[in-house]
Design a protein around this motif. Structure first.
Motif, PDB file in Angstrom:
ATOM      1  N   HIS A  66       0.826  -1.212   0.000  1.00 50.06           N
ATOM      2  CA  HIS A  66       0.000   0.000   0.000  1.00 50.06           C
ATOM      3  C   HIS A  66       0.859   1.261   0.000  1.00 50.06           C
ATOM      4  CE1 HIS A  66      -3.406   2.622   0.636  1.00 50.06           C
ATOM      5  NE2 HIS A  66      -2.763   3.198   1.636  1.00 50.06           N
ATOM      6  N   HIS A  68       1.326   5.499  -2.101  1.00 45.68           N
ATOM      7  CA  HIS A  68       0.849   6.543  -3.010  1.00 45.68           C
ATOM      8  C   HIS A  68       2.102   7.210  -3.563  1.00 45.68           C
ATOM      9  CE1 HIS A  68      -2.947   6.062  -0.733  1.00 45.68           C
ATOM     10  NE2 HIS A  68      -2.204   6.179   0.357  1.00 45.68           N
ATOM     11  N   HIS A 213      -8.900   2.409   1.541  1.00 45.66           N
ATOM     12  CA  HIS A 213      -8.595   2.585   2.969  1.00 45.66           C
ATOM     13  C   HIS A 213      -9.816   2.121   3.765  1.00 45.66           C
ATOM     14  CE1 HIS A 213      -5.974   5.952   1.243  1.00 45.66           C
ATOM     15  NE2 HIS A 213      -5.121   5.106   1.771  1.00 45.66           N
ATOM     16  N   HIS A 250      -4.926  -0.768   5.947  1.00 48.51           N
ATOM     17  CA  HIS A 250      -4.979  -0.357   7.360  1.00 48.51           C
ATOM     18  C   HIS A 250      -5.769  -1.319   8.254  1.00 48.51           C
ATOM     19  CE1 HIS A 250      -2.870   3.097   6.028  1.00 48.51           C
ATOM     20  NE2 HIS A 250      -3.893   3.574   5.349  1.00 48.51           N
ATOM     21  N   ASP A 301       2.428   2.940   3.189  1.00 50.64           N
ATOM     22  CA  ASP A 301       1.558   4.085   2.940  1.00 50.64           C
ATOM     23  C   ASP A 301       2.374   5.121   2.163  1.00 50.64           C
ATOM     24  OD1 ASP A 301      -0.807   5.432   2.821  1.00 50.64           O
ATOM     25  OD2 ASP A 301      -1.141   5.504   4.969  1.00 50.64           O
TER      26      ASP A 301
HETATM   27 ZN   LIG Z   1      -2.948   5.278   2.075  1.00 50.69          ZN
END
Ligand SMILES: [Zn+2]
Length: 438
Positions: A66, A68, A213, A250, A301
């Protein structure tokens, strides 16, 4: 093209956790064609390239489930502000994020991951077509999902514009060798039930993954509690969009019933211990998830949430937080944590037939971690060395799909200085606007 890597301590991370303390790996094309003890290396093996691993630890390429990667510009911005998301992230994204910035951020982030031994990642962001172009050029393996959210964003003029974007994006990248397109509704509480269902139908139609998420925020929990006395997981089950396609990022706040539901629908979990604890949100119930045989992988993340894209940091934080939480130093031995970063991640992304372990016939995604540096001596247990002693700067060589991407700690096919300069140039307007908000 064939490459023989010899004199390495191989941790295969296969089902039996086979190791070859003095081993070799033969790569032919994109695949591992032979692996074993040095003493069993066939004499007549001919390789185009021979690499002496000098007792480095060879492990499967790590899998970041996960992130970005368009968000490098946000790193170290407003880290300690309680309202960081709405003060910095959302407004700056709308004001300053461009296709070109996402592209150059993507290339830089992929370089960072390759240098740290991350060979596969799952991404959720905007301008995902530019992120895919960056991924294709850098030659990493990835699952890339365009974000869907209930307001106009940097790459769409209307709320939920990500759905239309995805309708173009998914078929375009569907048959790429290393890239799998996906769809990424932002979160349970930033999409209407109708739009979540539409995203799930799109994923179903194209047979691609979906990521979101889930159960991350306190206010997300309160919202569903007040709305309909449900949890976010209960809500997703209620509207019928849970499936084995879903990678839920998460999952910090889970009830026993939530875990039961996730198992029932074969949902997978991307666990981001660094980001979750830096933001004081909590520690997900990973031991309970694994007890229920729910696949769990590690994720960093975005670079503004976790500040690093490497999984050595995540492995260490995983050990520290989960052992402390369980009050048991024997919980999660190092071998199990290395599994989370490799085969565990592969199972989360549905790529376990291709990557996640070093075995004949699998793709040659291989990381060599040197053992010469000051922090890597002595080594009684190679798994412990990886989890507790090593860091990303110990990564010496990285292969993805048989291609040598990192050679002696340097990018082999790209120039890091150029990538950084290009990103820095694109960041000028962003940086000016960002500073005003501090
Ligand atoms: Zn995220």
């Amino acid at each position: 093209m064939s490459t023989l890597i010899k004199n390495i301590h191989i941790l295969t991370m296969d089902e039996e956790k086979t190791t070859y303390p003095d081993g070799y790996i033969l790569i032919e094309g994109s695949d591992i064609s032979s692996i074993g003890h040095m003493k069993d290396l066939p004499e007549k093996v001919k390789a185009t390239e021979v690499i002496d691993g000098k007792q480095a630890i060879a492990m499967p390429g790590m899998i970041n489930t996960h992130t970005h990667i368009g968000m490098i510009p946000f790193r170290s911005l407003g880290d300690d502000y309680p309202d960081r998301l709405r003060r910095f992230l959302f407004p700056l994204e709308n004001e300053c994020m461009t296709e070109s910035l996402a592209y150059h951020s993507g290339k830089y982030a992929i370089a960072e991951m390759q240098l740290a031994g991350v060979t596969t990642f799952m991404d959720m962001y905007y301008f995902e077509d530019a992120v895919a172009k960056a991924t294709d050029e850098m030659g990493s393996r990835a699952i890339l999902g365009e974000t869907v959210i209930d307001f106009p964003t940097c790459d769409t003029t209307e709320a939920y514009g990500g759905l239309d974007y995805a309708r173009q994006f998914i078929p375009k990248w569907l048959n790429h060798e290393l890239i799998t397109p996906a769809i990424a509704p932002h979160a349970t509480n930033t999409n209407s039930p109708e739009k979540l269902k539409e995203a799930a139908r799109l994923a179903e139609y194209y047979q691609v993954p979906i990521t979101m998420h889930v159960a991350e925020m306190d206010y997300e929990m309160a919202y569903f509690q007040e709305q309909n006395n449900l949890t976010p997981v209960g809500f997703l089950a209620d509207i019928g969009i849970l499936s084995e396609r879903l990678v839920a990022a998460h999952c910090i706040h889970l009830s026993d019933e939530d875990i039961h539901i996730l198992k029932k629908y074969n949902v997978k979990v991307a666990h981001c211990i660094g980001a979750n604890t830096k933001s004081a949100k909590g520690v997900a119930r990973v031991a309970d998830l694994l007890k229920s045989e729910i696949p769990v992988g590690l994720g960093t993340d975005g670079p503004s949430s976790g500040n690093t894209l490497d999984l050595f940091t995540q492995m260490k934080l995983f050990a520290n937080f989960h052992k402390t939480n369980l009050k048991d130093r024997a919980a999660f031995p190092a071998v199990e944590i290395v599994e989370r970063a490799t085969m565990g991640g592969a199972k989360v992304l549905g790529l376990e037939d291709k990557v996640g372990s070093l075995e004949i016939g699998k793709k040659a995604d291989i990381v060599l971690v040197e053992t010469d540096s000051v922090n890597m001596f002595p080594i009684f247990d190679p798994y412990a060395a990886l989890v507790y002693s090593a860091n990303a700067s110990n990564v010496q060589d990285v292969f993805i799909n048989g291609q040598r991407k990192v050679k002696q700690k340097q990018l082999n096919q790209e120039n890091l200085k150029d990538l950084r300069r290009n990103l820095s140039e694109q960041m000028a307007a962003f940086a000016t606007s960002a500073k005003k908000r501090l």
